[in-house]
Design an enzyme around this catalytic site. Sequence first.
Site, short mmCIF file in Angstrom:
data_model
loop_
_atom_site.label_atom_id
_atom_site.label_comp_id
_atom_site.label_asym_id
_atom_site.label_seq_id
_atom_site.Cartn_x
_atom_site.Cartn_y
_atom_site.Cartn_z
N CYS A 68 0.81 -1.22 0.00
CA CYS A 68 0.00 0.00 0.00
C CYS A 68 0.84 1.27 0.00
O CYS A 68 0.28 2.37 -0.10
CB CYS A 68 -0.95 0.00 1.20
SG CYS A 68 -1.94 -1.51 1.28
N HIS A 125 -9.92 1.68 0.13
CA HIS A 125 -8.47 1.51 0.18
C HIS A 125 -8.01 1.06 -1.20
O HIS A 125 -8.25 -0.08 -1.61
CB HIS A 125 -8.10 0.47 1.23
CG HIS A 125 -6.63 0.43 1.53
ND1 HIS A 125 -5.69 1.08 0.75
CD2 HIS A 125 -5.93 -0.18 2.52
CE1 HIS A 125 -4.48 0.87 1.24
NE2 HIS A 125 -4.61 0.11 2.32
N HIS A 178 -2.90 7.36 6.54
CA HIS A 178 -3.10 6.11 5.83
C HIS A 178 -4.49 5.60 6.15
O HIS A 178 -5.22 5.16 5.26
CB HIS A 178 -2.03 5.10 6.22
CG HIS A 178 -2.08 3.84 5.41
ND1 HIS A 178 -1.94 3.84 4.04
CD2 HIS A 178 -2.27 2.54 5.78
CE1 HIS A 178 -2.03 2.60 3.59
NE2 HIS A 178 -2.24 1.80 4.62
#
Length: 401
Positions: A161, A330, A296
């Site tokens: 990520c 996400h 995040h």
Amino acid sequence: MTELIITAGTAISAMGRGIEATQRCLQNKQHTLQPDQFQPTGHGYIGRVAGVEEHVIPPHLAQFDCRNNRLADMALMTDGFIETVKTASAHYGPHRIAVIMGTSTSGILSAEEAYAARTPGDPTLPKSFHYTNTQDLSSLPRYVAARLGVSGPLLTISNACASSTRAFIDAAHLITSGVCDAAIVGGADSLCRMTLQGFTSLELISPHPARPCDAERDGISIGEAAGFALLERANARPLPLGTSSYRARLVGYGASSDGYHMSSPDPTGAGAIRAMQRALEHAHLPAKAIGYINMHGTGTRANDKMEDSAIYALFGSRVPCSSTKGWSGHTLGASGILETMICAIVLNTHHLPPCMNSHTTDPTFRSDILLTARHSRSDYVMNNAFGFGGTNSSLILGRFA
């Protein structure tokens, strides 16, 4: 230190196609996550981009056709990005422009479809499946380079990520070392069954739209996105007059690797703290200079708690921060470029977005988590990305003018 600027940028996600659409979505607090109908056994909510299935890759690049490259192509065709790169290429020469892409899935959906299309009893995949141009991690930068007609260095970053955030760091190294004059930085990650079912097996998918930092948060919503930025030295060439909501300076970056666990963050936040501290040191800025942090903020219990602790350790409770994954989902390896463009929007509009879908902050949190939008001028903002395996990256952007 070489001053680097983002002179052009674009992004596409469930929030909309392009910078203006993304900006409107943030300001109007539009709900964009939808129930997972991407797979027959859908679970939870996803951030799906409309029109990917119908989008057509240019015929001369048809060998690259896959969902991930279609998504990337849609982004390239937005916000005048292709035209801007052509102008830069004419100035520097196509061989002096690098392509640095972040992705974690690449075109794996094509492999899934090829496996499902096998002849019963035949272990081989159909001859129509082009692994190198679809699933291979090098597919994305090679496609982008071919689509834009540039021939400089190509690099794929696959740091889970943190992939497309880390891509900015490697691009900065290439430019400042003189390997290239400019870099197309970004990435794409698209919906596929491996991601959706993999996170379901880890029991990380929320049955609700993701609600980062909320007291009742219970997991993530997977999304897809693509985005690109043109990174150049300041004053290297004349730029069009006027302001744009994507221009910003890349003033600092930091990275770390804590390797605490394959899929769980270090609860102490040690690696996240190192990445943010190194970004501040590289930018020669004190913590108090940061006006907003794009977290995040995945919406899982462990990730959000760790990040709150890490932010509080460096910034206390004075810096407004939020996660925008309640809008986009996400987007994995593409989250870095998408949220970098959101940070550029923040710098240009002074609109600090809240945590979408979140209503009550976790009572154990001590950072200044935004549940409602705030209007505040920021000269510097930070973007965090923390990936599986303990890979951490933080960027600091500054106002362009």
